[in-house]
Write an enzyme that holds these catalytic residues in place. Sequence first.
Site, PDB file in Angstrom:
ATOM      1  N   HIS A 423       0.784  -1.232   0.000  1.00  0.00           N
ATOM      2  CA  HIS A 423       0.000   0.000   0.000  1.00  0.00           C
ATOM      3  C   HIS A 423       0.819   1.287   0.000  1.00  0.00           C
ATOM      4  O   HIS A 423       0.309   2.347  -0.350  1.00  0.00           O
ATOM      5  CB  HIS A 423      -0.932   0.005   1.212  1.00  0.00           C
ATOM      6  CG  HIS A 423      -2.210   0.748   0.992  1.00  0.00           C
ATOM      7  ND1 HIS A 423      -2.282   1.899   0.236  1.00  0.00           N
ATOM      8  CD2 HIS A 423      -3.461   0.511   1.396  1.00  0.00           C
ATOM      9  CE1 HIS A 423      -3.523   2.326   0.210  1.00  0.00           C
ATOM     10  NE2 HIS A 423      -4.266   1.505   0.893  1.00  0.00           N
ATOM     11  N   TYR A 539     -14.837   5.928   8.353  1.00  0.00           N
ATOM     12  CA  TYR A 539     -13.812   6.402   7.438  1.00  0.00           C
ATOM     13  C   TYR A 539     -14.228   6.017   6.026  1.00  0.00           C
ATOM     14  O   TYR A 539     -14.481   4.854   5.755  1.00  0.00           O
ATOM     15  CB  TYR A 539     -12.509   5.702   7.799  1.00  0.00           C
ATOM     16  CG  TYR A 539     -11.268   6.066   7.015  1.00  0.00           C
ATOM     17  CD1 TYR A 539     -10.235   6.756   7.627  1.00  0.00           C
ATOM     18  CD2 TYR A 539     -11.095   5.675   5.695  1.00  0.00           C
ATOM     19  CE1 TYR A 539      -9.071   7.061   6.941  1.00  0.00           C
ATOM     20  CE2 TYR A 539      -9.933   5.979   4.997  1.00  0.00           C
ATOM     21  CZ  TYR A 539      -8.931   6.673   5.631  1.00  0.00           C
ATOM     22  OH  TYR A 539      -7.776   6.970   4.944  1.00  0.00           O
ATOM     23  N   THR A 552      -5.029  10.549  -0.494  1.00  0.00           N
ATOM     24  CA  THR A 552      -6.417  10.370  -0.074  1.00  0.00           C
ATOM     25  C   THR A 552      -6.791  11.382   0.991  1.00  0.00           C
ATOM     26  O   THR A 552      -5.936  12.025   1.588  1.00  0.00           O
ATOM     27  CB  THR A 552      -6.630   8.985   0.547  1.00  0.00           C
ATOM     28  OG1 THR A 552      -5.686   8.817   1.603  1.00  0.00           O
ATOM     29  CG2 THR A 552      -6.473   7.896  -0.477  1.00  0.00           C
TER      30      THR A 552
END
Length: 720
Positions: A423, A539, A552
């Site tokens: 990630h 979230y 993000t």
Amino acid sequence: TLRISWHTRFMRIWRHLLLWLLQTNNYSVFESALQLISHLIAVFPCSKYVTEEGQRIVGGVLIGTGLWIAVTFVMRNVLKYLLSWHGWMFNRHGSLSLTTKIWLVLVKVCSGPKPMLYSFQNSIPRLPVQAFSLLFKIIKSRPLMDDEQYKRMEGLAKDFEKNLGPKLQWYLKLKSWWASNYVSDWWEEYIYLRGRGPIMVNSNYYAMDFLYVIPTTRQAARAGNSIHAIMMYRRKLDRAQIKPLMVLNTIPMCSSQYERMFNTSRVPGVETDVLQHMNESKHIAVYHKGRFFKVWLFYDGRLLLPREIEQQIERILADKSEPHPGEELLAALTAGDRDPWAKARSQFFSRGKNKQSLDSVEKAAFFVTLDDTEQRYDPENSVQSLDSYGKSLLHGKCYDRWFDKSFNLIVFKNGTMGLNAEHSWADAPIVGHLWEHVLSSDPVRLGYTEDGHCKGNPHPNLPGPQRLQWDIPEEGQAVINSSLKVAKALADDVDMHIIPFNDFGKGLIKKCKTSPDGFIQIALQLAHFRDKGKFCLTYEASMTRLFREGRTETVRSCTTQTCDFVRAMMNDKATLKLLKVAAEKHQDLYRLAMTGKGIDRHLFCLYLVSKYLGEDSAFLKEVLSEPWRLSTSQTPLQQVDLFDIKRHPEYVTSGGGFGPVADDGYGVSYIILGEDLINFHISSKHSSPETDSHRFGSNIRQAMLDMLDLFQFDNKASNK
Ligand SMILES: *[C@@H]1O[C@H](CO)[C@@H](O)[C@H](O)[C@H]1NC(C)=O
Ligand SMILES: *[C@@H]1O[C@H](CO)[C@@H](O)[C@H](O)[C@H]1NC(C)=O
Ligand SMILES: *[C@@H]1O[C@H](CO)[C@@H](O)[C@H](O)[C@H]1NC(C)=O
Ligand SMILES: *[C@@H]1O[C@H](CO)[C@@H](O)[C@H](O)[C@H]1NC(C)=O
């Protein structure tokens, strides 16, 4: 890569200009300038050696270049200025105001035709640091506090705004002037690379194959086509020939996250990991039944064709050699805690053949696992088959994926496949973009022969794959074993549930005049309340790629308005109006997040500055301490034109998912496919008595259906 797009564009314009100058005898536009230039040239001593024609060419080149530089410079700055306006996003759904329309035309004009991947990088605005007032407005609207907590929070916020806040803010402003993005480098370092726990399950995520069709059941053939398709994508990426993602087909998103997709590995370190990116990598690393192989992807100076890659994979599958001691479980090091891995890496893998072999893995273009299990969606046994498939992509056996690699392609024994992605280097839409390309190339453009092989012929004298050599001492094996133990406990705890929800989809939701994402988010709120009897901080990931190097931002999608709606729903008093209000609020927050006016990244950076300065802030601590018990993310389908969803609804990705983020929370990833299908990927931990992914799954299904009912009921009522 930036240079390539710049260069090709330059060459094109330049050629046109030259041609035009040479072909026409009418120089009226440039005549005077040309004369001036030839006078200038005549002054130089070398002019005697240059013919008049030559002088004209040199003049043309100089004017052309100057003009080109001037025009590009002006266009780029105008575009940058235009792009810093975000008013277009606040148009009501489906209708564009006149201002927006004019603005769109201007942006189009300044963008030029056929943009390349990095064409816009210098025109995309920087993320500005927001003022506090906005920040606090959103925190204050948090629905999860009772009056007393709210009072306390307000006190802390006011104190922060007056005392410590401005100082921290000043440092952030300073950073935002020199950094291309004041959040992203810290985000990468502190959220990802400094994490010391396992990245498997906690950070890596996966992408799935087609749901209903598998084009071939031959493992080697599927690997052949998909590896070839991935390499074709890499070639396009190297040449910057990928079209940048553009909202409304006009407004460009930042492309910087593509840069480290290939030739990249996360390398463990003692305090922090680093991302290692190679500018050259012509092979892949393959794992099969405990052995590692290096496979060259080029021969005779060209990329191997699908059938040739299949041939190499067949050779690996046919290889019956035994793993070296410790080799089989080796990749468990990448699945366990980071510190033991970092130490083991420098202790056992920094010399000799171990180093060489590790280099071959870490410096590969990407990693491939030929999995010895079978996975497939089985309509007869849909729940169990999908759960097992999802879990396999997320963690496998903990030792058969190289979790540090930017991504792993996993091909199962019966031809199903998927991805597992690290990630830190980019967010899911980037990997999704690659995956869409692969899935759309595989059965359609590359195709298979009737007996399930890749098209084409094997190569008569292709050298075989190279078996990697390891010499792992006992102590090294002990570290591997203990990493595996940690990873296994984590993996066994994952409660995964995947639902292809096909009762209705985007088509019907749009008829209800609600945004599909808002609708689903509110359904998730309702489902969560029914599931746990309470609300929680939620979230939802949104992109900030309208800004340079943006990643993000969080949308806090549990709002006062969604809570009002859910409570009304629970008391059978829900109305369409409440739903609309909640959906609108959600849209609003989403837009704020996209346009850089979210709060969470800002708070995160303020907190880091306070840490750097050694200052403690009760306010920041408190705001940031609340766990996200519901973590959600929509996977956008980006290249809709690649798939013919109407005619071949089965040929579309079924999305992907991620592990649970909080110990007693849920992770939900969803993808909206065509008009009638939404796939949910739900995860939680078995060890929590509070959660149960299957229970939550049925709550989501019910919530979706109940909310739809509301529309029909209300429609009938208003018709009477
Ligand atoms: C890769 O980087 C190295 C070191 O920076 C450089 O020497 C080499 O020429 C580069 N190779 C390519 C293909 O760009
Ligand atoms: C990866 O390596 C290849 C082959 O050496 C090279 O052409 C390419 O530029 C590299 N790709 C990236 C994204 O760095
Ligand atoms: C794998 O694919 C084969 C052939 O399509 C099928 O018979 C088998 O059931 C699949 N395995 C699983 C676990 O779904
Ligand atoms: C590590 O685990 C393997 C497989 O369970 C076992 O065969 C081996 O003896 C263990 N090695 C050490 C050093 O603990």
